[in-house]
Design a protein around this motif. Structure first.
Motif, PDB file in Angstrom:
ATOM      1  N   LEU A   1       0.639  -1.287   0.053  1.00 39.27           N
ATOM      2  CA  LEU A   1       0.096  -0.023   0.033  1.00 39.27           C
ATOM      3  C   LEU A   1       0.824   1.203  -0.041  1.00 39.27           C
ATOM      4  N   ASN A   2       1.931   1.121   0.826  1.00 37.18           N
ATOM      5  CA  ASN A   2       2.811   2.571   0.805  1.00 37.18           C
ATOM      6  C   ASN A   2       4.135   2.134   1.064  1.00 37.18           C
ATOM      7  N   VAL A   3       5.181   2.925   1.045  1.00 33.93           N
ATOM      8  CA  VAL A   3       6.442   2.893   1.387  1.00 33.93           C
ATOM      9  C   VAL A   3       6.903   4.253   1.810  1.00 33.93           C
ATOM     10  N   GLY A   4       7.353   4.509   2.790  1.00 37.26           N
ATOM     11  CA  GLY A   4       7.584   5.986   3.184  1.00 37.26           C
ATOM     12  C   GLY A   4       8.666   5.835   4.214  1.00 37.26           C
ATOM     13  N   LEU A   5       9.456   7.110   4.063  1.00 37.73           N
ATOM     14  CA  LEU A   5      10.751   7.114   5.146  1.00 37.73           C
ATOM     15  C   LEU A   5      10.452   8.035   6.026  1.00 37.73           C
ATOM     16  N   GLY A   6      10.703   7.912   7.219  1.00 38.77           N
ATOM     17  CA  GLY A   6      10.470   8.664   8.489  1.00 38.77           C
ATOM     18  C   GLY A   6      11.585   8.560   9.586  1.00 38.77           C
ATOM     19  N   MET A   7      11.135   9.053  10.521  1.00 40.50           N
ATOM     20  CA  MET A   7      12.123   8.836  11.569  1.00 40.50           C
ATOM     21  C   MET A   7      11.492   8.051  12.924  1.00 40.50           C
ATOM     22  N   ASP A   8      12.256   7.524  13.907  1.00 41.46           N
ATOM     23  CA  ASP A   8      11.675   6.707  15.120  1.00 41.46           C
ATOM     24  C   ASP A   8      11.162   7.600  16.062  1.00 41.46           C
ATOM     25  N   LYS A   9      10.859   7.200  16.906  1.00 45.85           N
ATOM     26  CA  LYS A   9       9.912   7.889  18.080  1.00 45.85           C
ATOM     27  C   LYS A   9      10.848   9.122  18.701  1.00 45.85           C
ATOM     28  N   LYS A  10      11.950   8.608  18.675  1.00 46.02           N
ATOM     29  CA  LYS A  10      13.005   9.667  19.294  1.00 46.02           C
ATOM     30  C   LYS A  10      13.427  10.764  18.247  1.00 46.02           C
ATOM     31  N   GLY A  11      12.987  10.652  17.195  1.00 49.49           N
ATOM     32  CA  GLY A  11      13.570  11.445  15.935  1.00 49.49           C
ATOM     33  C   GLY A  11      15.055  11.361  15.708  1.00 49.49           C
ATOM     34  N   LYS A  12      15.494  10.255  15.951  1.00 48.67           N
ATOM     35  CA  LYS A  12      17.069  10.103  15.902  1.00 48.67           C
ATOM     36  C   LYS A  12      17.340   9.024  14.649  1.00 48.67           C
ATOM     37  N   LYS A  13      16.647   8.044  14.464  1.00 50.23           N
ATOM     38  CA  LYS A  13      17.272   7.097  13.496  1.00 50.23           C
ATOM     39  C   LYS A  13      15.977   6.958  12.348  1.00 50.23           C
ATOM     40  N   PRO A  14      16.363   7.188  11.019  1.00 48.86           N
ATOM     41  CA  PRO A  14      15.592   7.134   9.911  1.00 48.86           C
ATOM     42  C   PRO A  14      15.055   5.523   9.679  1.00 48.86           C
ATOM     43  N   LEU A  15      13.911   5.423   9.355  1.00 52.86           N
ATOM     44  CA  LEU A  15      13.378   4.136   9.274  1.00 52.86           C
ATOM     45  C   LEU A  15      12.438   4.180   7.901  1.00 52.86           C
ATOM     46  N   TRP A  16      12.321   3.238   7.398  1.00 56.06           N
ATOM     47  CA  TRP A  16      11.736   3.045   5.953  1.00 56.06           C
ATOM     48  C   TRP A  16      10.268   2.164   6.638  1.00 56.06           C
TER      49      TRP A  16
ATOM     50  N   ASN B   1      -5.421  -8.690   5.505  1.00 55.48           N
ATOM     51  CA  ASN B   1      -5.190  -7.892   6.746  1.00 55.48           C
ATOM     52  C   ASN B   1      -4.171  -6.748   6.580  1.00 55.48           C
ATOM     53  N   LEU B   2      -4.342  -5.827   7.057  1.00 55.89           N
ATOM     54  CA  LEU B   2      -3.379  -4.720   7.177  1.00 55.89           C
ATOM     55  C   LEU B   2      -2.084  -5.057   8.054  1.00 55.89           C
ATOM     56  N   CYS B   3      -1.047  -4.790   7.524  1.00 53.99           N
ATOM     57  CA  CYS B   3       0.367  -5.123   8.273  1.00 53.99           C
ATOM     58  C   CYS B   3       1.430  -4.052   7.771  1.00 53.99           C
ATOM     59  N   TYR B   4       2.429  -3.852   8.685  1.00 55.22           N
ATOM     60  CA  TYR B   4       3.403  -2.854   8.353  1.00 55.22           C
ATOM     61  C   TYR B   4       4.828  -3.486   8.948  1.00 55.22           C
ATOM     62  N   THR B   5       5.617  -3.053   8.248  1.00 60.06           N
ATOM     63  CA  THR B   5       7.083  -3.335   8.750  1.00 60.06           C
ATOM     64  C   THR B   5       7.991  -2.177   8.643  1.00 60.06           C
ATOM     65  N   LEU B   6       8.750  -1.783   9.647  1.00 63.17           N
ATOM     66  CA  LEU B   6       9.738  -0.887   9.644  1.00 63.17           C
ATOM     67  C   LEU B   6      10.915  -1.422   9.761  1.00 63.17           C
ATOM     68  N   LEU B   7      12.026  -0.874   8.736  1.00 60.98           N
ATOM     69  CA  LEU B   7      13.029  -1.111   8.582  1.00 60.98           C
ATOM     70  C   LEU B   7      14.177  -0.119   8.610  1.00 60.98           C
ATOM     71  N   SER B   8      15.394  -0.197   9.279  1.00 57.80           N
ATOM     72  CA  SER B   8      16.477   0.582   9.499  1.00 57.80           C
ATOM     73  C   SER B   8      16.747   1.197   8.125  1.00 57.80           C
ATOM     74  N   PHE B   9      16.886   2.443   7.933  1.00 57.21           N
ATOM     75  CA  PHE B   9      17.083   3.045   6.738  1.00 57.21           C
ATOM     76  C   PHE B   9      18.871   2.689   6.485  1.00 57.21           C
ATOM     77  N   LYS B  10      19.611   2.623   7.381  1.00 58.47           N
ATOM     78  CA  LYS B  10      21.113   2.204   7.479  1.00 58.47           C
ATOM     79  C   LYS B  10      21.259   0.904   6.748  1.00 58.47           C
ATOM     80  N   ASP B  11      20.587   0.012   7.119  1.00 55.58           N
ATOM     81  CA  ASP B  11      20.999  -1.395   6.904  1.00 55.58           C
ATOM     82  C   ASP B  11      19.988  -2.314   6.478  1.00 55.58           C
ATOM     83  N   GLY B  12      18.841  -1.731   6.336  1.00 57.75           N
ATOM     84  CA  GLY B  12      17.522  -2.566   5.830  1.00 57.75           C
ATOM     85  C   GLY B  12      16.949  -3.571   6.971  1.00 57.75           C
ATOM     86  N   VAL B  13      17.731  -3.477   8.313  1.00 54.83           N
ATOM     87  CA  VAL B  13      17.286  -4.739   9.271  1.00 54.83           C
ATOM     88  C   VAL B  13      15.903  -4.256   9.497  1.00 54.83           C
TER      89      VAL B  13
END
Length: 164
Positions: free
Chosen positions: A119-134, A144-156
């Motif tokens: 449905l969507n891919v977006g880039l933002g920051m974690d709750k503390k505003g420190k780490k970028p996440l996809w 069913n609706l699902c979502y996955t957050l991945l680290s921008f740095k390494d895709g983990v």
């Protein structure tokens, strides 16, 4: 007889005109906020991240925080992400070569979860505003609706929520 047909045609065209008008008003209202957010984020990205050529735009909403990300290039041709907070008060500028792309993040989720539809891919920051996440939002095979957050740095994968 001709007056009745002429009257019916006039009514038909009036109804059609009203329907077209209502559809245009509906879509303008629905798309208006996104376009306004994109314009504001782009102006900030040009001013503070020195993006001269915009190539993409993402929205990311997580709880009470949200981000608008402008993707583009600076004068040197370097690909950058300008991640702008919802309130337009904080801008994080990321170099694209320091992390994974939207396509790589989406491909990782597709390969692991086999969604019915992304449905969507977006880039933002974690709750503390420190780490970028996809954030990859999708429908699983059950719809069913699902979502996955991945680290921008390494895709983990940092967080997943399934079957909402």
């Amino acid at each position: 007889m001709r007056k009745k047909n002429g009257h019916k045609k006039t009514i038909f065209w009036l109804i059609l005109l009203v329907l077209v008008f209502l559809v245009v008003v509906y879509f303008r209202g629905a798309l208006g906020p996104r376009q306004q957010n994109e314009q504001q984020a782009t102006a900030l990205a040009e001013k503070y991240a020195h993006i001269t050529k915009k190539t993409d735009y993402y929205e990311y909403q997580r709880g009470n925080s949200g981000y608008h990300t402008v993707v583009g290039q600076n004068k040197q041709g370097e690909k950058l992400y300008a991640v702008v907070s919802n309130n337009n008060r904080k801008i994080n500028v990321l170099s694209a070569d320091k992390g994974v792309s939207a396509k790589q993040a989406q491909d990782a989720v597709v390969s692991k979860r086999k969604p019915k539809k992304v449905l969507n891919v977006g880039l933002g920051m974690d709750k503390k505003g420190k780490k970028p996440l996809w954030e990859v939002t999708y429908l699983n095979q059950k719809g069913n609706l699902c979502y996955t957050l991945l680290s921008f740095k390494d895709g983990v994968v940092t967080k997943e929520i399934q079957n909402l």
